[in-house]
Design an enzyme around this catalytic site. Structure first.
Site, short mmCIF file in Angstrom:
data_model
loop_
_atom_site.label_atom_id
_atom_site.label_comp_id
_atom_site.label_asym_id
_atom_site.label_seq_id
_atom_site.Cartn_x
_atom_site.Cartn_y
_atom_site.Cartn_z
N LYS B 76 0.87 -1.19 0.00
CA LYS B 76 0.00 0.00 0.00
C LYS B 76 0.90 1.23 0.00
O LYS B 76 1.91 1.26 0.72
CB LYS B 76 -0.91 -0.03 1.24
CG LYS B 76 -1.93 1.13 1.26
CD LYS B 76 -2.89 1.01 2.46
CE LYS B 76 -3.92 2.13 2.46
NZ LYS B 76 -4.86 2.04 3.59
N SER B 152 -9.85 2.23 2.61
CA SER B 152 -8.91 2.94 1.77
C SER B 152 -7.89 2.04 1.08
O SER B 152 -7.25 2.48 0.14
CB SER B 152 -8.16 3.98 2.59
OG SER B 152 -7.34 3.35 3.56
N SER B 176 -10.32 0.01 6.85
CA SER B 176 -9.66 0.13 5.55
C SER B 176 -8.97 -1.13 5.04
O SER B 176 -8.57 -1.17 3.88
CB SER B 176 -8.65 1.28 5.56
OG SER B 176 -9.31 2.51 5.47
#
Lengths: 483, 485
Positions: B76, B152, B176
């Protein structure tokens, strides 16, 4: 002026003498090339986190114990949010609601001689925080430069109650605090380098009235500026009020060149710092064990030493206070007494406080730089005590030692033949010669003129090149003149 | 090869059936082919990846490889990685090349020998539940490209779902990891707060953020977590605990397992099809020897409001460092210093980030702090206490991860509150600091449904065990989006 009372509180930022920063491993050494001592944490790169330096905490504990404060078993770091280019994170990590040191007091000596008095200043709190970097507004062709070497340097912010009533008291407090933080080894006290800087909150009021509105003078980095700034500010506030203008709460700066304070910002443009507990740091927990360990490592504190000097050495409050103003003075004095003997503590005190201090002052030297060592001075005082030399001759010997004309007082006395004449026969011979050669003075004395006696003493001492024991000269002269 | 588990890949590498370079190239090729459509990756650097793969092959050859050495994963783009552009999904950091490694990055690559396939797209500064707030454009859900992957960590979820990577990292502040895992048919784990170091993980809300694995199965997650977790002296909120093997209990039978079903998770507000899949999964657990007890989390309805005070408050302060002074975006033209700050931040941040900074600054303001921030902290304690109570009568809590299946791109983008409610079941877990998982438990309208598992503090190994046994008995987690080949 008499009808106004001055009220002063002081906030001091003492830079803590740690090797590394309060929340990172970067060095705190002064004077490096800009931005060479700023690591990822100090630069506030994305993702970095603070880790508390335990040495900084120990400094705070030492201070708390030294001033008899409550050292909080649990205190909290908070974020003080504001934007400025030298504040890399956009917030300063400080302590807000729960500081590590709460309360405490420092007793200070104000003034000197007959006017000297003691005053106890109460402390509100002392808390740990990080310093910001520096903005360099010069030499950048219209741009500002940022040096983040200082960012993250550990500070202890020490806050007093509004207890001081004159600039002299403020300076006495600042000096005592300066002495204390160096004494306990938590701050090098270097004011030029900004290691110890004071903000003074100043207001005036009619005696008995509630506190007036205060203005805060920021960043005073010498005791002289502290005094000048307060004196100017006080007069300015009185003038304003007397001319019918109310004082507005403000932050002001002192300009040493003009000797004036000028407003930096008023309450209207004060920041809302949006304090909240820093979620990156756990509450600071100080165990009883940790506190006791730090207590065990503390040196004898100025107050304790002062008491001991009064109790064991018979010094006056004033002398004891002066000799414990800094660890260096106290150490010098104690080393002098160690050589001269406890019975000579009082003359030792006088020599250190008067003769040595004056000589150091004349050459702008610190006591640690004194060319005359404590051992040398102690030896000198011994020779006064055992009548080898008079006080007057001692001053000559001191000067000789200062100039490196001998390794010890004894050597100087020997080499320069300064040993006092105590042989009654020798003195009697000199007295007789002087009386024979100064018939006029003798006649005057006999006619009742006391002054003539002093002239005769002077003549004898002159003949003895100052080395005759003054007491013996007096006695012999009196006896001969009476006879 | 692209559908293999980490364990199988590890064996294949060890047996020299494939090299790390070959394996990495396989995935890089898929990324090249499929990413333009899905937009899961924001940074791919073939040369860097292959260099890491060569180093891993050398370790394998030298016999110094760890269990996951040579396996490629996606990171990420919230984790700082030395020499890699690290954007956090923002224009503010679009050109920021990190000069240092996050602890997670160091542990996974330098230590465990995993290979990075690149940095995955995400909601800007992890603020969002659909990946639509990214400066680099929305991520498409591989199951249906007109839908969001969740957020997210939407880029990571889409990457693994589309098999552009065998596994990925995510971070979870309010859901997330779990919500995108649910929407993309993945297994995702948010560990107990403090288990995975936050050093180098760009902060959104410091007291809630936690990194974790996203993969095809609980077993993969366990292996990945083994490389991510551990005490870090650079993170003061990291917990000093003995290292553990999170895979150690995977196969334990579930006989006697007590499943707590919070009344509040089974009421209104959840799509019927989602609820049906969740109920069916719970039935499956009963078959596996578990028993169900009803529990209550009476303050859970306060979790979204409390979260939307605390998280923005911390974010407003955490994001202050993006000021245009030292790195990152700076407005090209400005007057005074204040003007520079305002233009830089107005241009550098997207709308959702600005909204949260404003909320955060407001709730911390003088005069509002007690009513908002302190009150939210009190609620946070109540919520945590609810869980403590609930765990007195159960071992694991279950419920839906998300109240709906993947929604359409743009469907909730205009309505922040609707968007915030998509995390209604996940947020309380972050507020309490507990570990939580999402595992695939069915399909509704041919789209994945996630079952949320919530464990007691440090019960990651048990959660993984509970998830793994389900995955031994069912095949939901093996389903792949039809369009991905």
């Amino acid at each position: 002026m008499n009808q106004w009372e001055v009220v002063i509180g002081i906030e001091t930022h003492a830079q803590l003498a740690t090797v590394s920063k309060i929340f990172s491993g970067a060095s705190t050494a002064f004077g490096a090339e800009p931005n060479t001592q700023a690591c990822a944490v100090d630069l506030a790169l994305p993702g970095v986190l603070p880790v508390l330096n335990r040495k900084a905490v120990e400094c705070a504990i030492r201070f708390g114990l030294a001033i008899g404060a409550h050292v909080a078993p649990r205190s909290v770091f908070a974020r003080k949010n504001y934007f400025y280019p030298d504040l890399p994170k956009g917030y300063q990590i400080s302590q807000f609601e729960l500081p590590v040191v709460q309360g405490g007091a420092i007793t200070v000596q104000v003034g000197s001689g007959d006017k000297a008095y003691e005053k106890t200043i109460t402390l509100t709190r002392a808390h740990l925080e990080e310093d910001a970097g520096k903005s360099l507004h010069e030499d950048f062709h219209g741009k500002s430069g940022i040096d983040l070497n200082r960012a993250g340097t550990p500070l202890l912010e020490i806050v007093t109650e509004p207890d001081m009533r004159s600039s002299d008291e403020a300076v006495a407090y600042a000096r005592a605090l300066h002495g204390l933080v160096r004494w306990i080894g938590i701050c090098d006290g270097n004011m030029q380098e900004g290691s110890f800087r004071c903000d003074a909150n100043v207001s005036v009021r009619r005696p008995g009235a509630p506190f007036g509105t205060r203005r805060e003078i920021k960043n005073l980095n010498s005791f002289r500026f502290l005094k000048e700034a307060i004196d100017f500010e006080v007069q300015w506030q009185i003038n304003e009020i007397e001319e019918g203008r109310a004082i507005q709460q403000a932050t002001v700066l002192f300009d040493p060149d003009t000797g004036e304070t000028r407003t930096m910002r008023t309450k209207e443009d004060a920041h809302d710092y949006r304090y909240f507990p820093d979620p990156d740091l756990l509450p600071l927990v100080i165990s009883a064990d940790w506190m006791e360990r730090v207590r065990g490592e503390l040196p004898e504190l100025p107050g304790q030493k002062r008491e001991r000097f009064m109790r064991d050495l018979g010094l006056s409050t004033y002398d004891a206070g002066t000799l414990t103003a800094s660890q260096e003075i106290a150490a010098y004095f104690e080393a002098t007494v160690a050589v001269a003997g406890q019975a000579n503590a009082k003359p030792c005190a006088n020599w250190v406080m008067v003769d040595l201090a004056a000589r150091l002052n004349k050459e702008g030297k610190e006591i640690v730089e004194s060319p005359v060592s404590a051992v040398q001075l102690g030896g000198l005082i011994q020779r006064i005590a055992d009548n080898t030399i008079s006080n007057n001759i001692a001053k000559k010997v001191f000067e000789a030692l200062w100039n490196g004309e001998g390794a010890t007082a004894d050597e100087v006395i020997d080499k320069q033949g300064l040993k006092q004449i105590t042989d009654t026969g020798a003195i009697e011979k000199l007295v007789d010669e002087v009386l024979a050669a100064n018939a006029a003075n003798v006649a005057e004395y006999k006619a009742g003129k006391e002054k003539a006696f002093n002239a005769l003493v002077g003549q004898v001492m002159k003949a003895a090149k100052g080395k005759a024991n003054p007491q013996q000269v007096n006695e012999l002269l009196k006896a001969k003149l009476a006879g | 090869m692209i559908n293999k588990s980490l364990k199988d890949l590890s064996q294949a590498l060890a047996a020299r059936q494939i090299s790390s370079v070959e394996l990495s190239a396989l995935f890089l090729d898929r990324i090249e082919r499929l990413n333009p459509e899905i937009n899961a990756f924001v940074t791919v650097d073939r040369e860097k990846t292959l260099a890491m793969a060569r180093a891993a092959d050398a370790r394998i050859a030298a016999g110094t490889a760890g269990p996951l050495t040579g396996i490629p994963v996606a990171q990420k783009d919230i984790f700082c990685a030395e020499g890699w552009t690290t954007t956090c999904g923002s224009k503010m950091l679009a050109n920021f090349v990190s000069p240092y490694d996050a602890t997670v990055i160091r542990k996974m690559h330098a230590e465990a020998g995993l290979v990075s396939l690149g940095k995955t797209n995400m909601d800007e500064f992890a603020m969002g539940s659909s990946n639509e707030t990214s400066y680099f454009g929305p991520v498409k859900n591989p199951w249906d490209r007109s839908r969001v992957p969740g957020g997210s960590s939407g880029g990571s979820a889409a990457a693994v779902a589309a098999r552009l990577a065998p596994a990925a990292t995510g971070t979870d502040t309010g859901g997330s990891i779990r919500q995108p895992a649910a929407l993309c048919n993945l297994t995702g784990l948010k560990p107990t707060y403090g288990v995975v170091s936050r050093y180098g993980m760009i902060a959104f809300a410091s007291s809630l953020d936690q990194g974790g694995p996203m993969a095809a199965s609980a077993e993969d997650c366990a292996l990945l977590l083994n490389t991510m977790a551990g005490f870090d002296e650079r993170d003061s909120t990291s917990l000093e605990r003995p290292t553990e093997d999170y895979a150690r209990d995977l196969d334990k039978p579930l006989n006697g397992l007590r499943i707590g079903l919070p009344r509040e998770f089974f009421g209104e507000g959840c799509d019927a099809a989602v609820m049906a899949a969740v109920q069916a999964a719970i039935k499956e657990y009963e078959k596996l020897g578990a028993t169900c007890v009803e529990v209550s989390l009476p303050n859970s309805h306060l979790s979204v409001p409390a979260y939307y005070v605390i998280a923005p408050a911390e974010a407003s302060s955490n994001l202050s460092r993006f000021d245009g002074v030292r790195y990152g975006y700076r407005a090209p033209e400005y007057g005074s210093l204040d003007d520079m700050y305002m233009k830089t931040r107005a241009q550098g941040f997207g709308a959702e980030v600005k909204r949260r900074i404003l909320i955060g600054a407001y709730v911390l303001s003088h005069g509002y702090y007690d009513a908002y921030y302190l009150q939210a902290q009190r609620i946070r304690r109540l919520i945590a206490n609810d869980f403590v109570e609930a765990f007195k009568s159960c071992d694991v809590i279950m419920g839906p991860t998300s109240p709906s299946i993947a929604f359409k791109l743009g469907e909730k983008a205009a309505d922040p509150v609707q968007m915030y409610l998509s995390d209604i079941y996940t947020i309380a877990v972050n507020l309490a600091g507990l570990p939580g998982m999402s595992i695939p438990c069915g399909l509704a309208e041919e789209l994945p449904v996630g079952l949320q598992l919530i464990g007691n503090y440090f019960d990651e190994a048990r959660l993984l065990n509970v998830a793994h046994r389900f995955q031994q008995a069912t095949d939901w987690h093996t389903r792949r989006p039809a369009a991905i080949a």
